[in-house]
Design a protein around this motif. Structure first.
Motif, short mmCIF file in Angstrom:
data_model
loop_
_atom_site.label_atom_id
_atom_site.label_comp_id
_atom_site.label_asym_id
_atom_site.label_seq_id
_atom_site.Cartn_x
_atom_site.Cartn_y
_atom_site.Cartn_z
N TYR A 76 0.82 -1.22 0.00
CA TYR A 76 0.00 0.00 0.00
C TYR A 76 0.85 1.27 0.00
O TYR A 76 0.39 2.33 -0.47
CB TYR A 76 -0.99 -0.02 1.17
CG TYR A 76 -2.25 -0.75 0.77
CD1 TYR A 76 -3.18 -0.15 -0.07
CD2 TYR A 76 -2.48 -2.05 1.17
CE1 TYR A 76 -4.31 -0.82 -0.48
CE2 TYR A 76 -3.61 -2.74 0.77
CZ TYR A 76 -4.53 -2.11 -0.05
OH TYR A 76 -5.65 -2.78 -0.48
N MET A 77 2.07 1.20 0.48
CA MET A 77 2.97 2.34 0.35
C MET A 77 3.28 2.60 -1.13
O MET A 77 3.27 3.75 -1.59
CB MET A 77 4.26 2.08 1.12
CG MET A 77 4.13 2.20 2.64
SD MET A 77 5.62 1.67 3.52
CE MET A 77 6.83 2.80 2.86
N LEU A 78 3.54 1.52 -1.88
CA LEU A 78 3.80 1.65 -3.30
C LEU A 78 2.55 2.10 -4.06
O LEU A 78 2.63 2.92 -4.99
CB LEU A 78 4.28 0.31 -3.87
CG LEU A 78 5.62 -0.20 -3.33
CD1 LEU A 78 5.94 -1.59 -3.90
CD2 LEU A 78 6.76 0.77 -3.67
N ILE A 79 1.39 1.58 -3.65
CA ILE A 79 0.13 2.00 -4.28
C ILE A 79 -0.12 3.47 -4.03
O ILE A 79 -0.49 4.22 -4.94
CB ILE A 79 -1.04 1.14 -3.73
CG1 ILE A 79 -0.95 -0.30 -4.27
CG2 ILE A 79 -2.39 1.76 -4.11
CD1 ILE A 79 -1.91 -1.26 -3.61
N LEU A 80 0.07 3.90 -2.77
CA LEU A 80 -0.14 5.30 -2.41
C LEU A 80 0.79 6.22 -3.20
O LEU A 80 0.37 7.29 -3.67
CB LEU A 80 0.07 5.47 -0.91
CG LEU A 80 -0.31 6.82 -0.30
CD1 LEU A 80 -1.80 7.09 -0.50
CD2 LEU A 80 0.03 6.85 1.19
N LYS A 81 2.04 5.79 -3.36
CA LYS A 81 3.00 6.58 -4.13
C LYS A 81 2.54 6.75 -5.58
O LYS A 81 2.64 7.84 -6.15
CB LYS A 81 4.37 5.89 -4.09
CG LYS A 81 5.47 6.66 -4.82
CD LYS A 81 6.79 5.90 -4.74
CE LYS A 81 7.88 6.64 -5.53
NZ LYS A 81 9.17 5.90 -5.49
N THR A 82 2.02 5.67 -6.17
CA THR A 82 1.53 5.73 -7.55
C THR A 82 0.27 6.58 -7.66
O THR A 82 0.13 7.40 -8.56
CB THR A 82 1.24 4.31 -8.07
OG1 THR A 82 2.43 3.53 -8.00
CG2 THR A 82 0.74 4.34 -9.50
N VAL A 83 -0.65 6.38 -6.70
CA VAL A 83 -1.94 7.08 -6.73
C VAL A 83 -1.74 8.59 -6.58
O VAL A 83 -2.42 9.39 -7.25
CB VAL A 83 -2.87 6.54 -5.61
CG1 VAL A 83 -4.04 7.48 -5.38
CG2 VAL A 83 -3.37 5.14 -5.97
N LEU A 84 -0.81 9.00 -5.74
CA LEU A 84 -0.56 10.44 -5.53
C LEU A 84 0.00 11.11 -6.78
O LEU A 84 -0.08 12.32 -6.93
CB LEU A 84 0.40 10.64 -4.35
CG LEU A 84 -0.15 10.29 -2.97
CD1 LEU A 84 0.92 10.44 -1.91
CD2 LEU A 84 -1.36 11.16 -2.64
N GLY A 85 0.57 10.31 -7.69
CA GLY A 85 1.10 10.86 -8.94
C GLY A 85 0.07 11.00 -10.03
O GLY A 85 0.37 11.54 -11.11
N LEU A 86 -1.16 10.52 -9.79
CA LEU A 86 -2.23 10.61 -10.78
C LEU A 86 -3.05 11.87 -10.56
O LEU A 86 -2.97 12.51 -9.51
CB LEU A 86 -3.14 9.38 -10.67
CG LEU A 86 -2.48 8.01 -10.86
CD1 LEU A 86 -3.49 6.91 -10.55
CD2 LEU A 86 -1.93 7.85 -12.27
N VAL A 87 -3.86 12.23 -11.56
CA VAL A 87 -4.79 13.35 -11.39
C VAL A 87 -5.85 12.95 -10.36
O VAL A 87 -6.06 11.76 -10.11
CB VAL A 87 -5.47 13.73 -12.74
CG1 VAL A 87 -4.44 14.24 -13.72
CG2 VAL A 87 -6.22 12.54 -13.32
N GLU A 88 -6.53 13.93 -9.78
CA GLU A 88 -7.40 13.67 -8.64
C GLU A 88 -8.48 12.63 -8.92
O GLU A 88 -8.70 11.70 -8.14
CB GLU A 88 -8.06 14.98 -8.18
CG GLU A 88 -8.89 14.81 -6.92
CD GLU A 88 -9.47 16.13 -6.43
OE1 GLU A 88 -10.30 16.07 -5.51
OE2 GLU A 88 -9.10 17.18 -6.97
N GLU A 89 -9.16 12.76 -10.06
CA GLU A 89 -10.26 11.84 -10.38
C GLU A 89 -9.74 10.41 -10.55
O GLU A 89 -10.33 9.46 -10.04
CB GLU A 89 -10.96 12.30 -11.66
CG GLU A 89 -12.19 11.46 -11.99
CD GLU A 89 -12.90 11.97 -13.24
OE1 GLU A 89 -13.77 11.23 -13.74
OE2 GLU A 89 -12.58 13.07 -13.71
N ALA A 90 -8.61 10.28 -11.27
CA ALA A 90 -8.03 8.95 -11.49
C ALA A 90 -7.52 8.35 -10.19
O ALA A 90 -7.64 7.14 -9.96
CB ALA A 90 -6.90 9.04 -12.51
N SER A 91 -6.93 9.20 -9.33
CA SER A 91 -6.39 8.69 -8.07
C SER A 91 -7.51 8.21 -7.15
O SER A 91 -7.38 7.17 -6.49
CB SER A 91 -5.57 9.77 -7.36
OG SER A 91 -6.37 10.86 -6.98
#
Length: 293
Positions: free
Chosen positions: A192-207
């Protein structure tokens, strides 16, 4: 107490059986995420079935006796199935990591062959780690008493009834917790640390959309680990000082995940939710038709 237990067992059985039936019948759900969910449902169903008959005997018929060998058998299956559930939660975390962080390689990474190998590893690990537990209990020669606080047999409680040196049991119990639940929780946290890192790099709607796909799994992890931690903590206190707390955490530890997990995935997962509505809609419709005839 008997009626709530029966209600919980019925809910757990219907919920998990429905999920297994839907995933088996619907070809669109033969994906890694749902395959892991079906494994989780099967384990929850077995876990509830392992403990519920004796619990109902205790609360409905006041039959509070269990043979030593049956106690050891029940103990093995409770700890073995708990280890399997922990392993499946790790596999589901890996599935969410690949789906969000490596979406283009999802189908090539999580193939049927690799999923089978993952389950085989989880199964073998659980068996190898848990088989010694009843054996190191059986070697103990004398017992202070034969009264259990819980309505089922757990290693951490049974060993404290022995009139002998239980250091081996304590050390091995600690090894099991650290090597299974401890390592699994680290793997889940790291995923989930890796997921969170990836999600924070996406635009708000996609994240938000990406992270919402993890909501069911996060809830399932919390439902499993919070009662486990609570049970481990209360076992550090003498059961005669707070017996009700031991009983409460003991029952929550085993009964909550089988009851709650189907509800979590039924509410949070759109595909499962729609198919559950169709399934029970047809059953209700048939029931109305049969009454009209």
């Amino acid at each position: 107490m008997g009626f709530p237990l029966i209600s919980m067992y019925v809910i757990a059985s219907l919920g998990n059986s429905s999920i297994l039936c839907i995933i088996k019948v619907d070809q669109d759900l033969h994906e890694p995420m749902y395959i892991f969910l079906s494994m989780l449902s099967m384990i929850d169903l077995l876990l509830a079935t392992t403990t519920m008959p004796k619990m109902l005997e205790i609360f409905l018929m006041d039959d509070r006796e269990i043979s030593f060998d049956l106690c050891l058998t029940q103990m093995f299956f409770i700890h073995f199935l708990s280890a399997l559930e922990s392993g499946i939660l790790v596999a589901m975390a890996v599935d969410r990591y690949v789906a969000i962080c490596q979406p283009l390689r999802y189908s090539s990474i999580l193939t049927s062959e690799k999923i089978s190998k993952m389950f085989a590893i989880i199964l073998v690990r659980g068996a190898l780690v848990m088989i010694p537990i009843p054996l190191i209990i059986k070697r103990l020669p004398l017992w202070k008493n034969n009264r259990l606080t819980h309505s089922y047999c757990l290693h951490q409680e049974v060993m404290n009834l022995a009139c002998a040196d239980i250091r081996v049991n304590i050390i091995y119990g600690l090894f099991v917790i650290l090597s299974v639940m401890g390592i699994d929780s680290l793997f889940i946290s790291f995923s989930y640390m890796l997921i969170l890192k990836t999600v924070l790099g996406l635009v708000e709607e996609a994240s938000m959309k990406a992270f919402s796909t993890c909501a069911s799994h996060i809830c399932a992890v919390l439902v499993y680990y919070i009662p486990l931690i609570g049970l481990s903590v209360v076992h550090r206190f003498k059961s005669n000082t707070m017996p009700n707390l031991h009983i409460l955490f003991g029952n929550v530890y085993l009964l909550l995940p089988p009851v709650i997990n189907p509800l979590i995935y039924g509410i949070k997962t759109k595909q499962i939710r729609h198919r559950l509505k169709k399934l029970y809609g047809k059953i209700i419709h048939r029931g109305k038709n049969s009454r009209n005839i």
